[in-house]
Motif scaffolding. Structure first.
Motif, mmCIF file in Angstrom:
data_model
loop_
_atom_site.group_PDB
_atom_site.id
_atom_site.type_symbol
_atom_site.label_atom_id
_atom_site.label_comp_id
_atom_site.label_asym_id
_atom_site.label_seq_id
_atom_site.Cartn_x
_atom_site.Cartn_y
_atom_site.Cartn_z
ATOM 1 N N LEU A 152 54.180 -10.351 28.539
ATOM 2 C CA LEU A 152 54.572 -11.750 28.371
ATOM 3 C C LEU A 152 54.212 -12.239 26.967
ATOM 4 N N GLY A 153 52.994 -11.901 26.523
ATOM 5 C CA GLY A 153 52.580 -12.289 25.178
ATOM 6 C C GLY A 153 53.381 -11.588 24.101
ATOM 7 N N TYR A 154 53.672 -10.305 24.318
ATOM 8 C CA TYR A 154 54.466 -9.547 23.355
ATOM 9 C C TYR A 154 55.829 -10.213 23.135
ATOM 10 N N GLY A 155 56.376 -10.801 24.197
ATOM 11 C CA GLY A 155 57.667 -11.465 24.087
ATOM 12 C C GLY A 155 57.671 -12.633 23.125
ATOM 13 N N ALA A 156 56.502 -13.208 22.847
ATOM 14 C CA ALA A 156 56.448 -14.316 21.888
ATOM 15 C C ALA A 156 56.912 -13.870 20.511
ATOM 16 N N GLY A 157 56.617 -12.622 20.158
ATOM 17 C CA GLY A 157 57.077 -12.100 18.873
ATOM 18 C C GLY A 157 58.589 -12.010 18.816
ATOM 19 N N THR A 158 59.204 -11.626 19.942
ATOM 20 C CA THR A 158 60.663 -11.548 20.004
ATOM 21 C C THR A 158 61.285 -12.920 19.794
ATOM 22 N N ALA A 159 60.757 -13.921 20.481
ATOM 23 C CA ALA A 159 61.285 -15.287 20.349
ATOM 24 C C ALA A 159 61.116 -15.807 18.927
ATOM 25 N N THR A 160 59.977 -15.533 18.334
ATOM 26 C CA THR A 160 59.696 -16.027 16.990
ATOM 27 C C THR A 160 60.606 -15.358 15.972
ATOM 28 N N ASN A 161 60.833 -14.063 16.150
ATOM 29 C CA ASN A 161 61.747 -13.341 15.266
ATOM 30 C C ASN A 161 63.127 -14.005 15.264
ATOM 31 N N LEU A 162 63.600 -14.415 16.434
ATOM 32 C CA LEU A 162 64.898 -15.071 16.506
ATOM 33 C C LEU A 162 64.862 -16.490 15.928
ATOM 34 N N GLN A 163 63.777 -17.221 16.212
ATOM 35 C CA GLN A 163 63.702 -18.609 15.720
ATOM 36 C C GLN A 163 63.629 -18.677 14.199
ATOM 37 N N ALA A 164 63.188 -17.598 13.570
ATOM 38 C CA ALA A 164 63.093 -17.607 12.109
ATOM 39 C C ALA A 164 64.453 -17.806 11.444
ATOM 40 N N ARG A 165 65.539 -17.444 12.147
ATOM 41 C CA ARG A 165 66.864 -17.614 11.540
ATOM 42 C C ARG A 165 67.162 -19.081 11.268
ATOM 43 N N TYR A 166 66.595 -19.970 12.087
ATOM 44 C CA TYR A 166 66.824 -21.399 11.871
ATOM 45 C C TYR A 166 66.153 -21.883 10.591
ATOM 46 N N ALA A 167 65.010 -21.303 10.254
ATOM 47 C CA ALA A 167 64.315 -21.689 9.028
ATOM 48 C C ALA A 167 65.170 -21.373 7.808
ATOM 49 N N GLY A 168 65.927 -20.277 7.891
ATOM 50 C CA GLY A 168 66.797 -19.927 6.776
ATOM 51 C C GLY A 168 67.943 -20.897 6.590
ATOM 52 N N ALA A 169 68.327 -21.588 7.666
ATOM 53 C CA ALA A 169 69.480 -22.494 7.608
ATOM 54 C C ALA A 169 69.097 -23.946 7.365
ATOM 55 N N ASP A 170 67.815 -24.283 7.402
ATOM 56 C CA ASP A 170 67.397 -25.684 7.307
ATOM 57 C C ASP A 170 67.882 -26.366 6.034
#
Length: 416
Positions: free
Chosen positions: A118-136
């Motif tokens: 469950l904790g390991y999955g946080a890295g997966t979610a964060t990896n995907l959310q980083a794409r939004y930072a590139g578009a801000d």
């Protein structure tokens, strides 16, 4: 320089945009390796520790379930404190989860394994959310390319990770650990490095600068206090549906491919090669995908994702059990279909979501994406055990076609 300084200075703002992209892209190399290494052997580790093939989809369900919680949390943190705080915290949780998986494998502790995934999955979610930072900080005409730039660098680590499965397995053996714990040790280090990089270097925060720009353009939109609730637009719904369906299909088929390959005599090196090609196809086409999204539009690319995933399902179903090249082709198509859906869907949502609520909306959407992946992971093992890998692949391909009518209807409403 203050946030106001970037608002008043377009050249400084452009330089900040490029610097933000560089920092996020560098961190994605590490997080991509962490994500891919664990994904490659997660089902195999569960099958080994649980002793049941029908439960081999459980790791994908758990770490995508964990990513669902993390997507919501990272989105809320980013909304309140900025991208830097949200992304750094997400990677820290992923690193802790990866370390827990290593400990669970060493101790043969199933309960610890399940919690740590469950904790390991946080890295997966964060990896995907980083794409939004590139578009801000990108304009609408270049938004697809900004998202793509982040995704394509993820592919560097994502290709390296699965190909280090055998090497990290041998290194784990030197320390008296099970071979399948090695990739998760790599994931732990990679997520930690990515989080530290963002925490130290993502300054000033791109989302906060974007809000300052919005406030400058429309002072009324930046009123203090909680932003007024507004209905979710058809553009957000269409983008979310595209990414949810493509994630569900991709996770279901990808999760069972290593199990299918091992059942037919393929070793870890062959499995790692197929998965690395799949993950490369998830990210490497991004630069081209981004250009297509910006030039021909979000909707045509989203529709192409459904057709591509259907093709992946057909090739997976007809591939002979012993054919690594055909399985690799099927997984490449699977990754490409996911990429088309992710880039087009992300652009739709970023276009439609108001900046004062953008991070929260994006987190909510990624929560739904992760839940879809969790459902796909749980169902994949059950479906394959009850039927076959071919039936699973065809079912996924047909389900992906639902993108077409849904996106067409919703975007027509958005246009109206």
């Amino acid at each position: 320089m203050t946030l106001t300084g970037y608002v008043d200075n377009p050249e400084a703002r452009q330089a900040l945009h490029h610097r933000t992209l560089s920092v996020v892209m560098a961190s994605q190399v590490f997080s991509g390796a962490g994500l891919a290494a664990g994904v490659t052997v997660g089902a195999l580790l569960a099958e080994q520790m649980l002793g049941a093939g029908a439960l081999s989809g459980l790791p994908a369900a758990l770490y995508t379930g964990g990513s669902a919680v993390a997507a919501l949390t990272v989105g809320r943190l980013s909304q309140r404190l900025g991208r830097r705080a949200g992304l750094s915290a997400g990677y820290a949780a992923g690193a802790l989860g990866g370390a827990g998986v290593v400990a669970a494998a060493a101790l043969d502790n199933v309960a610890l394994l399940l919690i740590s995934l469950l904790g390991y999955g946080a890295g997966t979610a964060t990896n995907l959310q980083a794409r939004y930072a590139g578009a801000d900080l990108s304009g609408p005409s270049r938004r697809g390319r900004a998202v793509s730039s982040v995704l394509v660098t993820t592919s560097v680590g994502a290709v390296i990770g699965p190909n280090l499965v055998a090497t990290t397995g041998r290194m784990a053996g030197h320390f008296g650990l099970p071979a399948l714990a090695g990739p998760f040790a790599l994931a732990t280090i990679a997520y930690a490095v990515a989080g530290i990089m963002l925490f130290l270097l993502l300054r000033p925060d791109p989302l906060q600068v974007s809000r300052a720009l919005r406030a400058h353009a429309s002072p009324a939109a930046a009123a203090t206090g909680a932003p007024r609730a507004r209905p979710v637009s058809a553009g957000v719904t269409a983008g979310a549906a595209t990414m949810i369906l493509t994630q569900l299909v991709m996770v279901a088929v990808m999760t069972m491919t290593p199990v299918h390959m091992r059942a037919h005599g393929h070793d870890l090196a062959a499995t790692g090669l197929v998965i690395s090609l799949h993950i490369a196809a998830m990210y490497l086409p991004s630069l081209v995908t981004g250009i297509l999204v910006d030039r021909i539009g979000r909707v045509p690319v989203a529709l192409a994702s459904g057709v591509t995933l259907l093709a992946a399902g057909i090739v997976s179903a007809i591939a002979p059990d012993g054919s690594v090249p055909l399985l690799a082709l099927a997984l490449i198509l699977l990754g490409l279909g996911w990429n088309l859906g992710l880039v087009s869907g992300t652009a739709m949502i970023t276009d439609a979501a108001p900046v004062e609520r953008r991070a929260k909306i994006q987190g909510n959407v990624d929560l739904c994406i992760a839940l879809a992946g969790a459902g796909g992971g749980i169902a994949s093992g059950l479906v394959m055990t009850a039927t076959s890998y071919a039936a699973l692949a065809i079912t996924g391909g047909l389900l992906a076609l639902a993108v077409i009518p849904f996106v067409v209807v919703r975007t027509r409403r958005a246009g109206a």
